[in-house]
Write an enzyme that holds these catalytic residues in place. Structure first.
Site, short mmCIF file in Angstrom:
data_model
loop_
_atom_site.label_atom_id
_atom_site.label_comp_id
_atom_site.label_asym_id
_atom_site.label_seq_id
_atom_site.Cartn_x
_atom_site.Cartn_y
_atom_site.Cartn_z
N GLU A 125 -13.20 -1.67 -3.88
CA GLU A 125 -12.39 -0.49 -3.53
C GLU A 125 -11.84 0.17 -4.80
O GLU A 125 -11.17 -0.47 -5.61
CB GLU A 125 -11.24 -0.90 -2.59
CG GLU A 125 -10.33 0.28 -2.25
CD GLU A 125 -9.48 0.08 -1.01
OE1 GLU A 125 -9.62 -0.93 -0.30
OE2 GLU A 125 -8.66 0.99 -0.75
N SER B 287 -6.40 -1.16 7.53
CA SER B 287 -6.01 0.24 7.28
C SER B 287 -5.49 0.87 8.57
O SER B 287 -4.85 1.92 8.53
CB SER B 287 -7.22 1.03 6.76
OG SER B 287 -8.32 0.88 7.63
N GLU C 45 -8.58 -10.13 1.04
CA GLU C 45 -8.46 -9.47 -0.27
C GLU C 45 -8.14 -10.46 -1.38
O GLU C 45 -7.33 -11.36 -1.19
CB GLU C 45 -7.33 -8.42 -0.22
CG GLU C 45 -7.60 -7.28 0.73
CD GLU C 45 -6.48 -6.25 0.77
OE1 GLU C 45 -5.53 -6.31 -0.06
OE2 GLU C 45 -6.55 -5.37 1.64
N ASP D 76 -10.49 -7.76 9.35
CA ASP D 76 -9.59 -8.02 8.22
C ASP D 76 -8.53 -9.05 8.59
O ASP D 76 -7.91 -8.95 9.66
CB ASP D 76 -8.84 -6.72 7.87
CG ASP D 76 -9.38 -6.07 6.62
OD1 ASP D 76 -10.04 -6.74 5.82
OD2 ASP D 76 -9.13 -4.86 6.46
#
Ligand code: KIV
Length: 257
Positions: free
Chosen positions: A176, A43, A112, A81
């Site tokens: 999320e 992010s 992800e 991440d």
């Protein structure tokens, strides 16, 4: 699995897991004592670099920010991440995850996806790299930023994926922007802790981006709660500095040699 990860998993059903995303040493060192997990999230692409999506974040960016965060993290589990296009197949994922771990000394990586990334996750875990999963809204591949799990088919896929990730060996799963009852069902079903962002109170823990929580980022998402207005505090401090300089009140003798 190392002790830090085992202790993290043990928190499920015992105490709420406090997690935050951070991108620098100064912020990490303040939040570390209150957190169980600190994520260097991709992010950072939108929050710090104003990218339109996280897709433009590179491995080097993640590594440099993680090196900074590492200096501030003493007790929390530090997770980094893996950015977009760095884990397209098991070989690529393993080489990039090894690079992240060796250059940043983080405890684990996050990536992800569901069924599509199961083989990749298995390869990383086989190579002793702890993995955190991420389901629901997946910013690296999302076509829109709507919450997930309203439709039955989508709901079933996310629930199935949570089980697949657990079987593959993830130590925790970020959920999320998913519908509350789905978050509740996943949290009841899987044995590893779920960490929610826009995924209700039913998750085992919560995560927010620190910059959003302190009011440093102008993020307007429904799931963000602003706990302070640091933007105003910085503004007031700079204004006072400016006034002092203009009035020759700074620097004083105390600040001079
Ligand atoms: O990139 C990020 O910061 C994240 C979370 C907020 C879960 O993935």
């Amino acid at each position: 699995m190392n002790n830090k990860i085992i202790n993290f998993i043990k928190k499920k059903n015992k105490s709420k897991i406090i997690s935050l995303a951070a991108y620098s040493k100064n912020i990490a060192s303040i939040i570390d004592k209150h957190c169980d997990l600190i994520l260097v999230g991709d992010s950072l692409g939108s929050v710090l670099y104003s990218f339109s999506s996280t897709k433009k974040v590179t491995l080097d960016m993640m590594i440099e920010h993680s090196k900074s965060v590492r200096m501030g993290v003493k007790k929390s589990l530090m997770v980094v991440d893996m950015p977009h296009n760095t884990y397209r197949n098991p070989k690529e994922a393993l080489s990039n995850a090894k690079k992240i771990i060796s250059e940043t000394n983080c405890d684990a990586i996050k990536l992800e996806g569901g069924k599509k990334v199961v083989q990749i996750i298995k390869t990383l875990i086989k190579n002793k790299i702890p993995v955190m999963g991420h389901l629901g809204l997946l910013p690296q591949s999302a076509k829109n930023f709507k919450f997930k799990g309203k439709e039955t088919t989508e709901r079933k896929i996310i629930l199935r994926d949570s089980k697949l990730l657990e079987e593959a060996g993830v130590f925790s799963i970020v959920l999320e922007c998913i519908e509350s009852s789905l978050a509740k069902e996943i949290t009841k079903t899987v044995k590893v802790p779920t960490i929610g962002i826009g995924a209700s109170v039913y998750c085992d823990g919560q995560i927010l981006v620190t910059d959003d929580l302190i009011g440093l980022n102008k993020m307007k998402a429904r799931f963000v709660k602003k706990y302070s207005n640091i933007e105003k505090q910085i503004n007031d401090a700079v204004l006072n500095y400016k006034k002092d300089v203009v009035a020759n009140k700074f620097p004083t003798k105390k600040h001079s040699y």
